[in-house]
Scaffold this motif. Structure first.
Motif, PDB file in Angstrom:
ATOM      1  N   VAL A   1       0.850  -1.199   0.000  1.00  9.16           N
ATOM      2  CA  VAL A   1       0.000   0.000   0.000  1.00  9.16           C
ATOM      3  C   VAL A   1       0.885   1.248   0.000  1.00  9.16           C
ATOM      4  O   VAL A   1       0.618   2.214  -0.731  1.00  9.16           O
ATOM      5  N   GLY A   2       1.944   1.215   0.789  1.00  7.74           N
ATOM      6  CA  GLY A   2       2.877   2.349   0.785  1.00  7.74           C
ATOM      7  C   GLY A   2       3.527   2.548  -0.567  1.00  7.74           C
ATOM      8  O   GLY A   2       3.649   3.684  -1.063  1.00  7.74           O
ATOM      9  N   LEU A   3       3.940   1.468  -1.194  1.00  7.16           N
ATOM     10  CA  LEU A   3       4.563   1.538  -2.518  1.00  7.16           C
ATOM     11  C   LEU A   3       3.591   2.091  -3.555  1.00  7.16           C
ATOM     12  O   LEU A   3       3.926   3.001  -4.329  1.00  7.16           O
ATOM     13  N   MET A   4       2.381   1.552  -3.567  1.00  9.27           N
ATOM     14  CA  MET A   4       1.377   2.015  -4.541  1.00  9.27           C
ATOM     15  C   MET A   4       1.043   3.489  -4.316  1.00  9.27           C
ATOM     16  O   MET A   4       0.891   4.249  -5.274  1.00  9.27           O
ATOM     17  N   THR A   5       0.946   3.890  -3.061  1.00 10.84           N
ATOM     18  CA  THR A   5       0.640   5.286  -2.764  1.00 10.84           C
ATOM     19  C   THR A   5       1.766   6.193  -3.260  1.00 10.84           C
ATOM     20  O   THR A   5       1.516   7.238  -3.859  1.00 10.84           O
ATOM     21  N   ALA A   6       3.006   5.776  -3.030  1.00 11.15           N
ATOM     22  CA  ALA A   6       4.140   6.579  -3.483  1.00 11.15           C
ATOM     23  C   ALA A   6       4.187   6.677  -5.001  1.00 11.15           C
ATOM     24  O   ALA A   6       4.461   7.755  -5.557  1.00 11.15           O
ATOM     25  N   VAL A   7       3.901   5.571  -5.682  1.00 14.71           N
ATOM     26  CA  VAL A   7       3.950   5.575  -7.143  1.00 14.71           C
ATOM     27  C   VAL A   7       2.817   6.417  -7.731  1.00 14.71           C
ATOM     28  O   VAL A   7       3.011   7.170  -8.689  1.00 14.71           O
ATOM     29  N   LEU A   8       1.636   6.316  -7.147  1.00 15.47           N
ATOM     30  CA  LEU A   8       0.469   7.018  -7.707  1.00 15.47           C
ATOM     31  C   LEU A   8       0.304   8.445  -7.190  1.00 15.47           C
ATOM     32  O   LEU A   8      -0.465   9.225  -7.763  1.00 15.47           O
ATOM     33  N   TRP A   9       1.003   8.807  -6.126  1.00 10.08           N
ATOM     34  CA  TRP A   9       0.828  10.116  -5.489  1.00 10.08           C
ATOM     35  C   TRP A   9       0.928  11.281  -6.479  1.00 10.08           C
ATOM     36  O   TRP A   9       0.033  12.146  -6.499  1.00 10.08           O
ATOM     37  N   PRO A  10       1.953  11.325  -7.301  1.00  5.09           N
ATOM     38  CA  PRO A  10       2.043  12.473  -8.210  1.00  5.09           C
ATOM     39  C   PRO A  10       1.116  12.375  -9.432  1.00  5.09           C
ATOM     40  O   PRO A  10       0.949  13.357 -10.154  1.00  5.09           O
ATOM     41  N   ALA A  11       0.511  11.221  -9.657  1.00  2.32           N
ATOM     42  CA  ALA A  11      -0.205  11.026 -10.919  1.00  2.32           C
ATOM     43  C   ALA A  11      -1.716  10.893 -10.788  1.00  2.32           C
ATOM     44  O   ALA A  11      -2.408  10.822 -11.803  1.00  2.32           O
ATOM     45  N   THR A  12      -2.240  10.844  -9.588  1.00  2.00           N
ATOM     46  CA  THR A  12      -3.682  10.627  -9.439  1.00  2.00           C
ATOM     47  C   THR A  12      -4.222  11.506  -8.318  1.00  2.00           C
ATOM     48  O   THR A  12      -3.468  12.070  -7.530  1.00  2.00           O
ATOM     49  N   ALA A  13      -5.544  11.605  -8.234  1.00  2.00           N
ATOM     50  CA  ALA A  13      -6.184  12.400  -7.186  1.00  2.00           C
ATOM     51  C   ALA A  13      -5.874  11.801  -5.816  1.00  2.00           C
ATOM     52  O   ALA A  13      -5.978  10.589  -5.624  1.00  2.00           O
ATOM     53  N   ARG A  14      -5.498  12.635  -4.901  1.00  2.00           N
ATOM     54  CA  ARG A  14      -5.042  12.143  -3.597  1.00  2.00           C
ATOM     55  C   ARG A  14      -6.181  11.657  -2.706  1.00  2.00           C
ATOM     56  O   ARG A  14      -5.994  10.729  -1.934  1.00  2.00           O
ATOM     57  N   GLY A  15      -7.345  12.260  -2.806  1.00  2.58           N
ATOM     58  CA  GLY A  15      -8.483  11.844  -1.971  1.00  2.58           C
ATOM     59  C   GLY A  15      -8.853  10.382  -2.190  1.00  2.58           C
ATOM     60  O   GLY A  15      -8.879   9.592  -1.240  1.00  2.58           O
ATOM     61  N   PRO A  16      -9.136   9.999  -3.443  1.00  2.00           N
ATOM     62  CA  PRO A  16      -9.455   8.590  -3.693  1.00  2.00           C
ATOM     63  C   PRO A  16      -8.291   7.645  -3.372  1.00  2.00           C
ATOM     64  O   PRO A  16      -8.507   6.537  -2.896  1.00  2.00           O
ATOM     65  N   LEU A  17      -7.075   8.104  -3.628  1.00  2.00           N
ATOM     66  CA  LEU A  17      -5.907   7.274  -3.329  1.00  2.00           C
ATOM     67  C   LEU A  17      -5.802   6.996  -1.835  1.00  2.00           C
ATOM     68  O   LEU A  17      -5.594   5.852  -1.405  1.00  2.00           O
ATOM     69  N   LEU A  18      -5.981   8.030  -1.013  1.00  2.00           N
ATOM     70  CA  LEU A  18      -5.918   7.845   0.444  1.00  2.00           C
ATOM     71  C   LEU A  18      -7.103   7.012   0.947  1.00  2.00           C
ATOM     72  O   LEU A  18      -6.946   6.194   1.860  1.00  2.00           O
ATOM     73  N   ALA A  19      -8.280   7.210   0.349  1.00  2.00           N
ATOM     74  CA  ALA A  19      -9.451   6.408   0.735  1.00  2.00           C
ATOM     75  C   ALA A  19      -9.215   4.935   0.414  1.00  2.00           C
ATOM     76  O   ALA A  19      -9.536   4.053   1.217  1.00  2.00           O
ATOM     77  N   TRP A  20      -8.649   4.657  -0.768  1.00  2.00           N
ATOM     78  CA  TRP A  20      -8.337   3.271  -1.136  1.00  2.00           C
ATOM     79  C   TRP A  20      -7.330   2.667  -0.164  1.00  2.00           C
ATOM     80  O   TRP A  20      -7.527   1.557   0.329  1.00  2.00           O
ATOM     81  N   GLY A  21      -6.249   3.397   0.121  1.00  2.00           N
ATOM     82  CA  GLY A  21      -5.240   2.887   1.046  1.00  2.00           C
ATOM     83  C   GLY A  21      -5.828   2.608   2.413  1.00  2.00           C
ATOM     84  O   GLY A  21      -5.536   1.580   3.037  1.00  2.00           O
ATOM     85  N   ALA A  22      -6.683   3.503   2.891  1.00  2.00           N
ATOM     86  CA  ALA A  22      -7.323   3.306   4.195  1.00  2.00           C
ATOM     87  C   ALA A  22      -8.230   2.076   4.166  1.00  2.00           C
ATOM     88  O   ALA A  22      -8.272   1.300   5.138  1.00  2.00           O
TER      89      ALA A  22
END
Length: 170
Positions: free
Chosen positions: A68-89
C-alpha cells in the motif's frame, strides 16, 4: 494421529461387502473413551488447510502495508489524492479485520469439526481483500505515465499472485 481400526466384516458369496466406513482419527480432545464424535480424515485435512491459511496472515499483513505504501508513493504524483488515500485506508482497514480474524482463530483453537466455519470466515475476508485491491485499478487514470502505469499494474498482479498462494489451501 492414530487410525482407529474398523471391524472387519467377512465377505460372503451371497452378498457383496458393505462399503467401507470413512476412516476416523483421534485428535486432541477426541481420544479413546471420549464420547464426542470422531474426526474423519476429511475433517482433519480441512482443519490443517484452514490452519495453514491462518498461519499466513501475519506475513500477508506485512506485505499489505508495504505494498500500500509503494502504490501510494507511485500514484501520489499522478492521481487524485483523496481517492488514493481512501483506497489505502480501505485496504488497511480490511487488513486489520484480517488480523482480528487471525487473532480470534488463535484464541479459539478450533476443533476439526469447526474448520468449515473458520474457512467460510476466511473466504469472506478474502473477498473483501480482493475487492479493495481490485479498486486500485479504478485509481489508474489514462494519463498515467508509462512508468507509474507499469509499476502499478505489475504490483497489482503481484498482489493477486501472492494472494493465490496464501489462500490456495482453501
Amino acid at each position: 494421529d492414530e487410525l482407529v481400526p474398523q471391524a472387519a466384516v467377512p465377505e460372503s458369496p451371497d452378498r457383496p461387502a458393505p462399503p467401507a466406513p470413512e476412516p476416523t482419527c483421534h485428535t486432541e480432545g477426541n481420544l479413546p473413551g471420549d464420547s464426542s464424535p470422531r474426526a474423519t480424515i476429511r475433517d482433519l485435512v480441512l482443519a490443517e488447510q484452514v490452519a495453514m491459511v491462518y498461519e499466513a496472515i501475519p506475513g500477508a499483513i506485512v506485505a499489505t502495508v508495504f505494498i500500500v505504501g509503494l502504490m501510494t508513493a507511485v500514484l501520489w504524483p499522478a492521481t487524485a489524492r483523496g481517492p488514493l488515500l481512501a483506497w489505502g485506508a480501505a485496504v488497511l482497514l480490511v487488513a486489520l479485520g484480517r488480523y482480528a480474524l487471525g487473532w480470534a482463530y488463535e484464541r479459539a483453537r478450533p476443533s476439526p469439526a469447526q474448520a468449515p466455519r473458520w474457512a467460510r470466515r476466511m473466504k469472506g475476508i478474502a473477498l473483501l481483500v480482493g475487492v479493495t485491491w481490485g479498486l486500485a485499478f479504478l485509481l489508474l487514470p489514462p494519463s498515467l505515465t508509462s512508468l507509474a502505469s507499469v509499476m502499478s499494474v505489475l504490483t497489482l498482479f503481484g498482489v493477486a499472485w501472492g494472494g493465490m498462494g496464501t489462500l490456495a489451501p482453501l
